[in-house]
Design a protein around this motif. Structure first.
Motif, PDB file in Angstrom:
ATOM      1  N   GLU A  15     -44.236  33.462  14.075  1.00 52.78           N
ATOM      2  CA  GLU A  15     -44.539  32.496  15.123  1.00 52.78           C
ATOM      3  C   GLU A  15     -44.953  31.159  14.509  1.00 52.78           C
ATOM      4  O   GLU A  15     -45.799  31.107  13.628  1.00 52.78           O
ATOM      5  CB  GLU A  15     -45.668  33.059  15.983  1.00 52.78           C
ATOM      6  N   ASN A  16     -44.328  30.082  14.978  1.00 49.50           N
ATOM      7  CA  ASN A  16     -44.648  28.718  14.548  1.00 49.50           C
ATOM      8  C   ASN A  16     -44.801  27.848  15.786  1.00 49.50           C
ATOM      9  O   ASN A  16     -44.007  27.951  16.715  1.00 49.50           O
ATOM     10  CB  ASN A  16     -43.508  28.135  13.701  1.00 49.50           C
ATOM     11  N   THR A  17     -45.801  26.969  15.770  1.00 53.48           N
ATOM     12  CA  THR A  17     -46.005  26.052  16.885  1.00 53.48           C
ATOM     13  C   THR A  17     -45.635  24.641  16.446  1.00 53.48           C
ATOM     14  O   THR A  17     -45.983  24.216  15.337  1.00 53.48           O
ATOM     15  CB  THR A  17     -47.471  26.079  17.352  1.00 53.48           C
ATOM     16  N   VAL A  18     -44.920  23.938  17.291  1.00 53.35           N
ATOM     17  CA  VAL A  18     -44.555  22.546  17.036  1.00 53.35           C
ATOM     18  C   VAL A  18     -45.772  21.702  17.433  1.00 53.35           C
ATOM     19  O   VAL A  18     -45.826  21.126  18.518  1.00 53.35           O
ATOM     20  CB  VAL A  18     -43.294  22.141  17.836  1.00 53.35           C
ATOM     21  N   SER A  19     -46.755  21.674  16.563  1.00 51.48           N
ATOM     22  CA  SER A  19     -48.010  20.982  16.828  1.00 51.48           C
ATOM     23  C   SER A  19     -47.812  19.468  16.828  1.00 51.48           C
ATOM     24  O   SER A  19     -47.289  18.905  15.863  1.00 51.48           O
ATOM     25  CB  SER A  19     -49.026  21.372  15.748  1.00 51.48           C
ATOM     26  N   SER A  20     -48.230  18.806  17.898  1.00 48.73           N
ATOM     27  CA  SER A  20     -48.101  17.344  17.986  1.00 48.73           C
ATOM     28  C   SER A  20     -48.811  16.664  16.828  1.00 48.73           C
ATOM     29  O   SER A  20     -48.301  15.692  16.261  1.00 48.73           O
ATOM     30  CB  SER A  20     -48.674  16.836  19.308  1.00 48.73           C
ATOM     31  N   LYS A  21     -49.981  17.170  16.454  1.00 46.19           N
ATOM     32  CA  LYS A  21     -50.732  16.591  15.338  1.00 46.19           C
ATOM     33  C   LYS A  21     -49.941  16.697  14.032  1.00 46.19           C
ATOM     34  O   LYS A  21     -49.830  15.733  13.280  1.00 46.19           O
ATOM     35  CB  LYS A  21     -52.082  17.286  15.196  1.00 46.19           C
ATOM     36  N   ARG A  22     -49.362  17.873  13.767  1.00 51.29           N
ATOM     37  CA  ARG A  22     -48.571  18.058  12.545  1.00 51.29           C
ATOM     38  C   ARG A  22     -47.290  17.223  12.572  1.00 51.29           C
ATOM     39  O   ARG A  22     -46.853  16.719  11.544  1.00 51.29           O
ATOM     40  CB  ARG A  22     -48.251  19.540  12.341  1.00 51.29           C
ATOM     41  N   VAL A  23     -46.691  17.083  13.748  1.00 51.29           N
ATOM     42  CA  VAL A  23     -45.492  16.238  13.873  1.00 51.29           C
ATOM     43  C   VAL A  23     -45.856  14.794  13.524  1.00 51.29           C
ATOM     44  O   VAL A  23     -45.138  14.126  12.764  1.00 51.29           O
ATOM     45  CB  VAL A  23     -44.877  16.326  15.283  1.00 51.29           C
ATOM     46  N   ASP A  24     -46.986  14.296  14.053  1.00 46.53           N
ATOM     47  CA  ASP A  24     -47.423  12.929  13.747  1.00 46.53           C
ATOM     48  C   ASP A  24     -47.703  12.761  12.257  1.00 46.53           C
ATOM     49  O   ASP A  24     -47.319  11.751  11.658  1.00 46.53           O
ATOM     50  CB  ASP A  24     -48.662  12.555  14.569  1.00 46.53           C
ATOM     51  N   GLN A  25     -48.338  13.749  11.636  1.00 41.19           N
ATOM     52  CA  GLN A  25     -48.605  13.697  10.197  1.00 41.19           C
ATOM     53  C   GLN A  25     -47.294  13.692   9.409  1.00 41.19           C
ATOM     54  O   GLN A  25     -47.148  12.969   8.420  1.00 41.19           O
ATOM     55  CB  GLN A  25     -49.472  14.876   9.764  1.00 41.19           C
ATOM     56  N   PHE A  26     -46.342  14.484   9.850  1.00 41.35           N
ATOM     57  CA  PHE A  26     -45.029  14.569   9.198  1.00 41.35           C
ATOM     58  C   PHE A  26     -44.318  13.222   9.279  1.00 41.35           C
ATOM     59  O   PHE A  26     -43.798  12.714   8.276  1.00 41.35           O
ATOM     60  CB  PHE A  26     -44.204  15.676   9.875  1.00 41.35           C
ATOM     61  N   LYS A  27     -44.298  12.626  10.471  1.00 42.16           N
ATOM     62  CA  LYS A  27     -43.641  11.324  10.655  1.00 42.16           C
ATOM     63  C   LYS A  27     -44.314  10.258   9.795  1.00 42.16           C
ATOM     64  O   LYS A  27     -43.634   9.436   9.168  1.00 42.16           O
ATOM     65  CB  LYS A  27     -43.641  10.920  12.133  1.00 42.16           C
ATOM     66  N   GLU A  28     -45.641  10.272   9.752  1.00 45.67           N
ATOM     67  CA  GLU A  28     -46.365   9.285   8.943  1.00 45.67           C
ATOM     68  C   GLU A  28     -46.067   9.467   7.454  1.00 45.67           C
ATOM     69  O   GLU A  28     -45.825   8.498   6.740  1.00 45.67           O
ATOM     70  CB  GLU A  28     -47.869   9.421   9.189  1.00 45.67           C
ATOM     71  N   ALA A  29     -46.053  10.711   6.991  1.00 43.64           N
ATOM     72  CA  ALA A  29     -45.790  10.987   5.578  1.00 43.64           C
ATOM     73  C   ALA A  29     -44.400  10.514   5.158  1.00 43.64           C
ATOM     74  O   ALA A  29     -44.200  10.092   4.017  1.00 43.64           O
ATOM     75  CB  ALA A  29     -45.942  12.475   5.303  1.00 43.64           C
ATOM     76  N   LEU A  30     -43.442  10.579   6.080  1.00 43.38           N
ATOM     77  CA  LEU A  30     -42.070  10.165   5.769  1.00 43.38           C
ATOM     78  C   LEU A  30     -41.805   8.698   6.087  1.00 43.38           C
ATOM     79  O   LEU A  30     -40.707   8.205   5.868  1.00 43.38           O
ATOM     80  CB  LEU A  30     -41.075  11.049   6.520  1.00 43.38           C
ATOM     81  N   GLY A  31     -42.827   8.013   6.610  1.00 43.33           N
ATOM     82  CA  GLY A  31     -42.660   6.599   6.930  1.00 43.33           C
ATOM     83  C   GLY A  31     -41.867   6.356   8.193  1.00 43.33           C
ATOM     84  O   GLY A  31     -41.265   5.301   8.364  1.00 43.33           O
TER      85      GLY A  31
END
Length: 139
Positions: A15-31
């Motif tokens: 089970e994996n959750t598409v966490s909004s917080k993790r998505v935002d961190q991912f987008k920020e890390a990739l610029g």
């Protein structure tokens, strides 16, 4: 033990959750600045766990990522839960200048709670240490 011993053995779904917080961190890390809230980049699934293939120990080092492709059947939705698994579909052995290599063709799948496939990721990994003994790792 060889990579071929694990052909077509599917890992139990994780089970994996598409966490909004993790998505935002991912987008920020990739610029990825300026991408609208709620948009989940397709490569975000690389942050997921895909379960363990019974009896398989992945190497800590020596594995090279060769290529990857994704098929999406719909966009990822923030806060949804996906059930992800993986399997080895093919192993091709080649000998190069650096020695024996195993090309491992891996398919990773994510399904929603209705068991509908959301995405399929296909990866090719290269095990450059093929033919060498490494505790618990296939050759």
């Amino acid at each position: 033990m060889y990579w071929e011993d694990f052909l077509h053995v599917t890992a139990a779904a994780v089970e994996n959750t598409v966490s909004s917080k993790r998505v935002d961190q991912f987008k920020e890390a990739l610029g990825f600045h300026g991408i609208p809230a709620g948009h989940v980049p397709p490569t975000f699934v690389r942050t997921f766990s895909f379960g363990d293939i019974k009896g398989l120990t992945w190497p800590d080092a020596g594995m090279i990522h060769a290529e990857q492709e994704y098929d999406y059947y719909r966009p990822l939705v923030p806060e949804e839960t996906l059930f992800c698994s993986q399997r080895i579909d093919k192993v091709v052995r080649k000998t190069g200048r650096s020695g024996e290599m195993a090309f491992i063709y891996l398919t990773q799948t994510g399904k929603d709670s209705a068991e509908q496939t959301v995405f399929i990721s296909r990866r090719v990994l290269v095990w450059k240490a093929a033919g060498q003994r490494s505790e618990g790792v296939p050759e």
